[in-house]
Scaffold this motif. Sequence first.
Motif, short mmCIF file in Angstrom:
data_model
loop_
_atom_site.label_atom_id
_atom_site.label_comp_id
_atom_site.label_asym_id
_atom_site.label_seq_id
_atom_site.Cartn_x
_atom_site.Cartn_y
_atom_site.Cartn_z
N ARG A 70 0.81 -1.22 0.00
CA ARG A 70 0.00 0.00 0.00
C ARG A 70 0.84 1.27 0.00
NH1 ARG A 70 0.50 -2.03 4.97
NH2 ARG A 70 0.69 -0.69 6.81
N ASP A 71 2.13 1.16 0.37
CA ASP A 71 2.99 2.34 0.39
C ASP A 71 3.58 2.66 -0.98
OD1 ASP A 71 4.44 -0.04 0.53
OD2 ASP A 71 6.20 0.95 1.40
N ASP A 73 2.19 1.25 -4.12
CA ASP A 73 1.20 1.19 -5.21
C ASP A 73 0.71 2.57 -5.67
OD1 ASP A 73 1.32 -1.51 -5.54
OD2 ASP A 73 -0.55 -1.98 -4.49
N PRO A 74 0.51 3.55 -4.76
CA PRO A 74 0.05 4.86 -5.22
C PRO A 74 1.07 5.59 -6.09
CG PRO A 74 -0.35 4.60 -2.87
CD PRO A 74 0.55 3.47 -3.29
N THR A 79 -0.42 0.60 -10.80
CA THR A 79 -1.12 0.13 -9.60
C THR A 79 -1.86 1.23 -8.84
OG1 THR A 79 0.92 0.42 -8.30
CG2 THR A 79 0.52 -1.76 -9.25
N GLU A 80 -1.78 2.46 -9.31
CA GLU A 80 -2.36 3.56 -8.55
C GLU A 80 -3.88 3.52 -8.45
OE1 GLU A 80 -1.10 7.08 -10.51
OE2 GLU A 80 -2.24 6.70 -12.35
N ARG A 82 -5.59 0.70 -7.95
CA ARG A 82 -6.04 -0.44 -7.17
C ARG A 82 -6.95 0.00 -6.03
NH1 ARG A 82 -0.53 -4.22 -6.74
NH2 ARG A 82 -0.74 -5.21 -8.81
N PRO A 85 -5.07 2.07 -2.85
CA PRO A 85 -4.61 3.45 -3.11
C PRO A 85 -5.72 4.38 -3.62
CG PRO A 85 -3.75 1.92 -4.76
CD PRO A 85 -4.33 1.09 -3.66
N SER A 86 -6.74 3.82 -4.26
CA SER A 86 -7.83 4.66 -4.76
C SER A 86 -8.87 4.96 -3.67
CB SER A 86 -8.53 3.99 -5.94
OG SER A 86 -9.15 2.77 -5.54
#
Length: 347
Positions: A70-71, A73-74, A79-80, A82, A85-86
């Motif tokens: 989660r750190d 992916d954004p 992957t942003e 997903r 992160p969304s």
Amino acid sequence: MISSTIASYFSLTKPRVVVLLQITAICAVIVHDSLGGGLSEDSIETMLVVLVGGYLTAGGANAINMWYDRDIDPMMRRTEERAIPSGKVSAVSALIFGISISIIGVLWFYLMSNEVAAFWSAFSILFYVLVYSMWLKRSTPQNIVIGGIAGSTPPVIGWAASVDGLSISDSSLVSAIESLFELGSPMPWFMFILIFLWTPPHFWALALYRSEEYAKVGVPMLPNVKGPERTIFEMKVYSILLILLSIIAPLSFGEIEVNEWDYHVLSWTILGLSVWYASTVWRIDISEMPDDSGRIASAANSFFVSMLYLALMFVVLVTGSFGQVGTGFGAIISLAFIGRTELKSSS
């Protein structure tokens, strides 16, 4: 609103990846039952057990992986969007969801098949999450090599679920380990090694032109750490190993005599597929100019062929388990796809 929430949680499991993994497990079930006397209603039941349990365990591992990543992916375009992160699913909810369906999946195998299938499903979860996601992925450019063990287990799980009366021995540690590996045939382990050797060159073909984002977030990828030349060299090594593995492929069936027609057709079909895939690795040109999207055409072609290669290999293993007619059918399908793919790439 409810359907959107369900879809978000469902996306945490990486459905396309998980379905592909379970196809290899179902192929193992078909080969086991075909070699053992033929498909039956029990075969369909086993396939359903494997599909449900495999989806829960692999999907749970993927959800936990998304929680851990989660750190980073954004910060990556791929992957942003997903669920975490969304903001569609909270990190804690994703973790609870992943752990829950993982446990349910292992219990499913334990109750609906046997202890050995349950063990290998639990092993795949723990190896993917603890060894690959939390350790290897961010510490070594060989992450995908060792981490590929987790993705290679579905055929072993599927085969184990097909064997009646499997259990883990409790007489000693040695006998317990032996009972986990004694599945009555070399076929599931052939499938395991096939996927394991296939994973690095398959993934690195894409990484040759798509690994910059990983480098930005501190995930070492072989092209960025060792360079494209070293990456191509290691891809070639794995493709040679796949060719060597193909030479002994018919022996994994156990019942085919070396001088039989089936053996020769299977040998040449599987060997031909591996040589064909290896040729696409040799054809990758790292000096080639990328297109507007950054794609290297020769590497992208090898990546595409790698997926088709693995699919055809499992098709040939499945059709080969049905005897001479199936063996011939698998050879014809393979030749047709090779010819069609080569014609398209040349045009």
